[in-house]
Design a protein around this motif. Structure first.
Motif, short mmCIF file in Angstrom:
data_model
loop_
_atom_site.label_atom_id
_atom_site.label_comp_id
_atom_site.label_asym_id
_atom_site.label_seq_id
_atom_site.Cartn_x
_atom_site.Cartn_y
_atom_site.Cartn_z
N THR A 142 -7.89 11.03 8.57
CA THR A 142 -8.37 9.09 9.83
C THR A 142 -9.18 9.03 9.16
N THR A 143 -9.39 8.16 9.08
CA THR A 143 -10.90 7.51 8.79
C THR A 143 -11.24 6.38 10.03
N THR A 144 -12.76 6.49 9.31
CA THR A 144 -13.00 4.59 10.23
C THR A 144 -12.85 3.61 9.59
N ASP A 145 -12.41 3.72 8.10
CA ASP A 145 -12.67 2.91 7.38
C ASP A 145 -12.46 3.27 5.82
N PRO A 146 -11.15 2.57 5.73
CA PRO A 146 -10.63 3.53 4.42
C PRO A 146 -11.02 2.96 3.16
N GLY A 147 -12.55 1.42 3.19
CA GLY A 147 -12.81 1.55 1.86
C GLY A 147 -12.17 1.18 0.62
N ALA A 194 0.95 -1.32 0.30
CA ALA A 194 -0.05 0.07 0.27
C ALA A 194 0.90 0.97 -0.12
N GLU A 195 0.16 2.35 -0.53
CA GLU A 195 0.79 3.44 -0.54
C GLU A 195 0.94 4.00 1.01
N PHE A 196 0.25 3.32 1.86
CA PHE A 196 -0.13 4.43 3.12
C PHE A 196 -0.06 3.26 3.82
N THR A 232 -7.10 -1.44 -3.75
CA THR A 232 -6.10 -1.14 -4.47
C THR A 232 -4.36 -0.54 -3.75
N GLY A 233 -4.87 -0.28 -2.57
CA GLY A 233 -3.78 -0.18 -1.85
C GLY A 233 -2.59 1.72 -2.20
N LYS A 234 -3.86 2.02 -3.18
CA LYS A 234 -4.36 3.15 -3.49
C LYS A 234 -4.80 4.76 -1.92
N TRP A 235 -3.19 5.57 -2.16
CA TRP A 235 -3.81 6.31 -1.48
C TRP A 235 -5.22 7.81 -1.68
#
Length: 465
Positions: free
Chosen positions: A393-398, A143-145, A403-406
């Protein structure tokens, strides 16, 4: 030990048991083989293209190891999803032993303290208050993150398994969907459903993806130790694809077919659809029409008060100006010219005619999972871009967990809007308790002002779908 990847299907403590329970009536069959069920606003109806709704097929059978079947989380009288009221009723009637209450994903975390043979109601608070199933997914290895901080009220989530709380998507009206699951992760194969003038290919991708999802759900949610047979998987998918569901009558407006209106599921079966039928981002036909909803045109100017309100709500849905900015998937989309802002309407995203989802597989981030909107019952994840050092910050990266994309953090698909009245709460995480709360979100997010009449009309329209 952490659990493996789970596939979320198409996803005050002691007071739960003592709370007032709203128990949905079982669907009533009719001579045509359809199913009618009451909800808070009227009656919803489901029909099948095969003529009857067979409750003996694999969709209704325990094919795993923990007592669950597809219908455990896709209940006909709850819009083929689940509702908190229905879940609480099951907890009360079964004393917490109904198959939906399994620690694999029904509980807030698998690490809870058992009392006797059942878990306390507090272990299932996300299920009981929002109808959320827990989905566990890791940060992709490339992932990019990366995950730099976790604030999990249930003290479980980590980079190897984020806890994500999502509503089970309806297993009906699937002919119109352009991707499978909230984050599209069950689309099987390398070709998305975005091929112009290739309905047979797109249909096959849909079928293959649904077959994949049925197998994942059985091995994950139902903890199946043996893979579905081809016949069982195909039976589930054939059953789902045959279903159409919509509100058929409103307690205040009467029949949603009156005077030539096009409510109800039988009309859904006649609506045309192909990938990109009315898309305005990568428009495959070049003929986007923002007037995407025309179910209740004939009620414009009706002397029946609520019918007239529904027609006005439909017109507002089609035409009320919304200045759209900061929406990943739209404002950063090169096919759309990457505009910093532009004026659209509800149908900019809900553009499939008379159905309401997006007619291409374009996931959008409208801010539902933003850390600023986090409630105390949700985990909060801090993600850092490996190259820039930027954090979010997030509750869900979705979608980003696939994809691993920022750029994909917080992006989800828009669901089919038909049969909304039966399946509150709304959004992928159940954060909007009712349709008024949905309008509150959009008013805040896009700086909209609704008059009292506009709000009433929009709700009247949405509950009639």
């Amino acid at each position: 030990m952490k659990l493996g990847k789970q596939s979320c299907c198409l996803f005050g403590v002691a007071s739960f048991a003592a709370s007032v329970l709203i128990v949905s009536k079982a669907p009533a069959s009719d001579p045509d083989g359809g199913l009618n069920s009451n909800n808070a606003f009227g009656v919803a109806r489901t029909v099948s293209t095969v003529g009857s709704i067979d409750r003996t097929g694999p969709f209704f059978k325990n094919l795993g190891s923990n007592g669950r079947s597809c219908v455990s989380c896709h209940v006909p009288e709850e819009g083929w999803s689940i509702t908190p009221e229905g879940v609480r009723a099951r907890f009360a009637s079964s004393h917490g032993t109904d198959p939906i209450f399994r620690r694999v994903d029904g509980s807030n975390t698998p690490n809870f303290h058992m009392i006797g043979v059942t878990a306390p109601a507090s272990a299932f608070s996300m299920l009981m208050t929002k109808g959320d199933i827990r989905v566990e997914r890791p940060i992709p290895p490339n992932a990019e993150f990366e995950l730099t901080a976790v604030d999990d009220p249930y003290h479980y989530a980590s980079a190897s398994g984020l806890s994500l709380y999502r509503r089970p998507l309806p297993t009906t009206n699937l002919r119109f969907i352009s991707t499978v699951m909230w984050d599209g992760r069950e689309v099987n194969g390398t070709t998305p459903m975005t091929i112009a003038n290739a309905p047979e290919l797109n249909h096959q991708i849909l079928v293959t993806s649904l077959l994949h999802q049925a197998r994942d759900a059985t091995s994950g949610h139902a903890e199946g130790h043996v893979d579905l047979t081809d016949s069982q998987a195909q039976g589930i998918v054939d059953f789902e694809l045959a279903l159409s569901t919509a509100q058929i009558s409103d307690f205040k407006a009467g029949s949603l077919l009156a005077g030539g209106a096009l409510g109800g599921p039988e009309n859904i079966e006649t609506f045309p659809f192909y990938i990109g039928i009315n898309d305005n981002v990568a428009d495959l036909k070049g003929q986007f029409n923002p007037i995407a909803m025309s179910l209740f045109d004939v009620w414009d100017g009706s002397t029946q008060r609520v019918q007239a309100s529904i027609a006005r709500g439909e017109r507002i849905f089609n035409t009320k100006a919304i200045v759209i900015s900061g929406v990943k998937g739209l404002n950063d989309n090169p096919y759309f010219g990457s505009p910093q802002s532009f004026t659209g309407s509800c149908t900019t995203c809900h553009n499939t005619p008379n159905v309401g989802d997006h007619s291409l597989a374009i996931a959008l981030n409208i801010g539902i999972a933003d850390g600023s909107r986090r409630t105390p019952d949700m985990p909060l994840y801090t993600l850092m871009n490996k190259l820039s050092g930027e954090t979010v910050t997030t509750t869900d990266p979705g979608l980003a967990l696939s994809t691993g994309k920022w750029k994909d953090i917080g992006r989800f698909k828009g669901p089919v809007l038909r049969a909304l009245a039966s399946r509150a709460p709304y959004f992928h995480n159940g954060s909007a308790k009712d349709l008024d709360a949905v309008l509150d979100f959009y008013a805040d997010r896009f700086d909209l002002t609704f008059t009292k009449q506009e709000r009433a009309d929009l709700v009247a329209f949405l509950r009639s779908l």
